[in-house]
Scaffold this motif. Structure first.
Motif, PDB file in Angstrom:
ATOM      1  N   PRO A 293       0.793  -1.231   0.000  1.00 38.17           N
ATOM      2  CA  PRO A 293       0.000   0.000   0.000  1.00 38.17           C
ATOM      3  C   PRO A 293       0.823   1.277   0.000  1.00 38.17           C
ATOM      4  O   PRO A 293       0.326   2.328  -0.428  1.00 38.17           O
ATOM      5  N   THR A 294       2.079   1.224   0.493  1.00 40.41           N
ATOM      6  CA  THR A 294       2.873   2.447   0.589  1.00 40.41           C
ATOM      7  C   THR A 294       3.968   2.556  -0.456  1.00 40.41           C
ATOM      8  O   THR A 294       4.700   3.547  -0.444  1.00 40.41           O
ATOM      9  N   GLY A 295       4.083   1.584  -1.356  1.00 39.94           N
ATOM     10  CA  GLY A 295       5.092   1.738  -2.383  1.00 39.94           C
ATOM     11  C   GLY A 295       5.638   0.434  -2.917  1.00 39.94           C
ATOM     12  O   GLY A 295       5.227  -0.657  -2.525  1.00 39.94           O
ATOM     13  N   THR A 296       6.614   0.598  -3.836  1.00 41.17           N
ATOM     14  CA  THR A 296       7.286  -0.524  -4.491  1.00 41.17           C
ATOM     15  C   THR A 296       8.762  -0.484  -4.145  1.00 41.17           C
ATOM     16  O   THR A 296       9.384   0.589  -4.151  1.00 41.17           O
ATOM     17  N   ASP A 297       9.338  -1.653  -3.870  1.00 44.75           N
ATOM     18  CA  ASP A 297      10.761  -1.771  -3.581  1.00 44.75           C
ATOM     19  C   ASP A 297      11.400  -2.749  -4.559  1.00 44.75           C
ATOM     20  O   ASP A 297      10.717  -3.619  -5.127  1.00 44.75           O
ATOM     21  N   VAL A 298      12.706  -2.611  -4.742  1.00 40.23           N
ATOM     22  CA  VAL A 298      13.439  -3.481  -5.655  1.00 40.23           C
ATOM     23  C   VAL A 298      14.675  -4.018  -4.955  1.00 40.23           C
ATOM     24  O   VAL A 298      15.289  -3.331  -4.128  1.00 40.23           O
ATOM     25  N   THR A 299      15.017  -5.255  -5.257  1.00 41.01           N
ATOM     26  CA  THR A 299      16.275  -5.842  -4.815  1.00 41.01           C
ATOM     27  C   THR A 299      17.060  -6.280  -6.042  1.00 41.01           C
ATOM     28  O   THR A 299      16.467  -6.719  -7.031  1.00 41.01           O
ATOM     29  N   THR A 300      18.370  -6.160  -5.985  1.00 38.59           N
ATOM     30  CA  THR A 300      19.238  -6.665  -7.052  1.00 38.59           C
ATOM     31  C   THR A 300      20.238  -7.682  -6.519  1.00 38.59           C
ATOM     32  O   THR A 300      21.118  -8.115  -7.252  1.00 38.59           O
ATOM     33  N   ASP A 301      20.094  -8.061  -5.245  1.00 42.72           N
ATOM     34  CA  ASP A 301      21.000  -9.037  -4.658  1.00 42.72           C
ATOM     35  C   ASP A 301      20.240 -10.234  -4.092  1.00 42.72           C
ATOM     36  O   ASP A 301      20.618 -10.813  -3.075  1.00 42.72           O
ATOM     37  N   GLY A 302      19.157 -10.592  -4.762  1.00 37.53           N
ATOM     38  CA  GLY A 302      18.423 -11.780  -4.389  1.00 37.53           C
ATOM     39  C   GLY A 302      17.584 -11.661  -3.151  1.00 37.53           C
ATOM     40  O   GLY A 302      17.220 -12.670  -2.543  1.00 37.53           O
ATOM     41  N   GLY A 303      17.265 -10.455  -2.710  1.00 43.40           N
ATOM     42  CA  GLY A 303      16.402 -10.247  -1.562  1.00 43.40           C
ATOM     43  C   GLY A 303      17.112  -9.937  -0.270  1.00 43.40           C
ATOM     44  O   GLY A 303      16.464  -9.752   0.763  1.00 43.40           O
ATOM     45  N   ARG A 304      18.449  -9.852  -0.296  1.00 40.20           N
ATOM     46  CA  ARG A 304      19.178  -9.524   0.935  1.00 40.20           C
ATOM     47  C   ARG A 304      18.983  -8.073   1.327  1.00 40.20           C
ATOM     48  O   ARG A 304      18.930  -7.739   2.511  1.00 40.20           O
ATOM     49  N   SER A 305      18.891  -7.190   0.327  1.00 39.33           N
ATOM     50  CA  SER A 305      18.645  -5.772   0.615  1.00 39.33           C
ATOM     51  C   SER A 305      17.672  -5.219  -0.412  1.00 39.33           C
ATOM     52  O   SER A 305      17.687  -5.615  -1.582  1.00 39.33           O
ATOM     53  N   TRP A 306      16.833  -4.307   0.049  1.00 39.68           N
ATOM     54  CA  TRP A 306      15.806  -3.701  -0.790  1.00 39.68           C
ATOM     55  C   TRP A 306      15.949  -2.189  -0.753  1.00 39.68           C
ATOM     56  O   TRP A 306      16.359  -1.627   0.262  1.00 39.68           O
ATOM     57  N   ARG A 307      15.617  -1.530  -1.842  1.00 43.50           N
ATOM     58  CA  ARG A 307      15.600  -0.070  -1.903  1.00 43.50           C
ATOM     59  C   ARG A 307      14.292   0.382  -2.525  1.00 43.50           C
ATOM     60  O   ARG A 307      13.702  -0.325  -3.358  1.00 43.50           O
ATOM     61  N   PRO A 308      13.790   1.556  -2.132  1.00 42.45           N
ATOM     62  CA  PRO A 308      12.535   2.044  -2.705  1.00 42.45           C
ATOM     63  C   PRO A 308      12.663   2.302  -4.209  1.00 42.45           C
ATOM     64  O   PRO A 308      13.681   2.822  -4.669  1.00 42.45           O
ATOM     65  N   LEU A 309      11.655   1.924  -4.941  1.00 46.42           N
ATOM     66  CA  LEU A 309      11.589   2.242  -6.361  1.00 46.42           C
ATOM     67  C   LEU A 309      10.726   3.471  -6.581  1.00 46.42           C
ATOM     68  O   LEU A 309      11.134   4.416  -7.249  1.00 46.42           O
ATOM     69  N   GLU A 310       9.517   3.447  -6.000  1.00 47.47           N
ATOM     70  CA  GLU A 310       8.633   4.619  -6.060  1.00 47.47           C
ATOM     71  C   GLU A 310       7.453   4.399  -5.135  1.00 47.47           C
ATOM     72  O   GLU A 310       7.129   3.259  -4.781  1.00 47.47           O
TER      73      GLU A 310
END
Length: 377
Positions: free
Chosen positions: A330-347
């Motif tokens: 509900p509050t946004g989308t996140d992306v990981t590029t290391d298989g789910g170990r770390s996530w960053r906001p996309l928008e």
């Protein structure tokens, strides 16, 4: 789980307060089937690290909440939601066909999951106690639908479904007589049978699935399937390597201990690499440790070092890039590029579910008729 909150679609008997060879689903989505209409000026696929990518909203003209989503390709997608609503696009979301089953509309069924094999064939699941849980199937792009299962047991409440290929699929119900119930088909959803409960571990008190995104039951490959739980003392992930006949169970690191908390969605890239996302669906409640990762087929789970900042209800692997995946809520989308170990906001922006096809066609859907496709900006 029994519907308690329009924002989360939760439920469980103990709660007081969820032609192609394979269907479209996160981790195993097929691509653009032969003969499917192509999308004019579709635009370039996004890069595997998703830099410069974002959601391009596609006007549906509807206000239904879409928690069921099947991404067939960048051109073709299906969404299913409240009030029996099903929409289909074959032109990248520029236009949508209302292909809602008339009976589902008349009864106001909650369609919470849909699996599509191509632009013409799809199977949809409605949730609810007893006869409200049904399976519907179309072979003609939604022009006509056939009801192929109606739950006769008032104790059962079906949450999610998944397909291994165009013939074999499963649906799962919250526990009946202390164990999750599994429904099976081997003819593409035309006929269903309840599997024996002997191979299913006992459920925890209050444990159930979340009918929030169609991703509490997911598969990868020809036989492996995983089931996500919440509501009990621990949020668990159950795995079967024989299409639902026998299961083993593992605890995740996602917090539970409350009817509103647990694992809401799973995504497996293959039979070993998996993601779990969830948290506490209630608005304003903190959701620390809301993501976990597995590299051994769900036998064990590790907490994400940098999880999404809030509750997430849907997840999907991006087709290219070994470690790239998306999580939505509900509050946004996140992306990981290391298989789910770390996530960053996309928008920011509210979505309930996300799905990616093999041609990098990633779609998201949610409240107030919101549907979007991931696009390069």
């Amino acid at each position: 789980m029994r519907l308690l909150d329009v924002g989360a679609g939760l439920c469980a008997a103990a709660l007081v307060v969820g032609a192609l060879a394979a269907p479209a689903q996160a981790g195993t989505a097929p691509g653009n089937p032969a003969g499917e209409p192509s999308e004019p000026s579709a635009g370039a696929p996004v890069a595997q690290d998703l830099r410069g990518a974002g959601w391009g909203l596609k006007e549906t003209g509807k206000t239904a909440r879409f928690r069921g989503l099947a991404a067939v390709s960048r051109s073709t997608a299906w969404v299913a939601g409240s009030q029996g609503t099903v929409l289909r696009t074959v032109d990248g979301g520029r236009s949508w066909q209302d292909v809602s089953p008339p009976g589902a509309v008349a009864e106001g069924l909650e369609l919470r999951d849909i699996e599509a094999f191509d632009a013409r064939r799809a199977v949809a699941l409605s949730i609810g106690e007893g006869e409200a849980s049904r399976v519907l199937r179309t072979e003609d792009g939604g022009a006509t639908w056939t009801e192929t299962f109606r739950n006769p047991d008032p104790r059962a409440f079906y949450d999610c479904l998944t397909f291994f290929d165009a013939r074999h699929g499963l649906a799962m119900s919250d526990p009946v007589d202390g164990r999750f119930r599994i429904l099976s088909t081997d003819d593409g959803g035309r006929n269903w049978r309840v599997l024996p409960a002997s191979g299913m571990p006992e459920a925890l008190p209050g444990e159930a699935g979340f009918a929030a995104s169609g991703q509490c039951l997911v598969s990868a490959g020809p036989r492996d399937v995983w089931l996500a739980t919440g509501g009990g003392a621990n949020a668990r992930v159950l795995h079967s390597a024989d299409r639902g006949l026998t299961w083993r169970v593992a605890e995740s690191t996602v917090p539970a201990g409350d009817p509103a908390r647990g694992v809401f969605a799973l995504a497996f890239r293959d039979r070993t690499r998996g993601l779990a996302v969830g948290g506490d669906y209630r608005t304003g409640q903190a959701s620390p440790q809301a993501a976990a990762v597995s590299s051994d087929g769900g036998r064990s789970w590790r907490q994400a070092a940098a999880p999404p900042p809030a509750y997430r209800s849907g997840a999907a692997w991006f087709p290219y890039g070994r470690g790239t995946a998306l999580a939505v809520g509900p509050t946004g989308t996140d992306v990981t590029t290391d298989g789910g170990r770390s996530w960053r906001p996309l928008e920011p922006g509210s979505f309930d579910t996300v799905d990616c096809a093999a041609d990098t066609g990633c779609w998201a859907a949610g409240e107030k008729g919101r549907v979007a496709r991931l696009e390069r900006r």
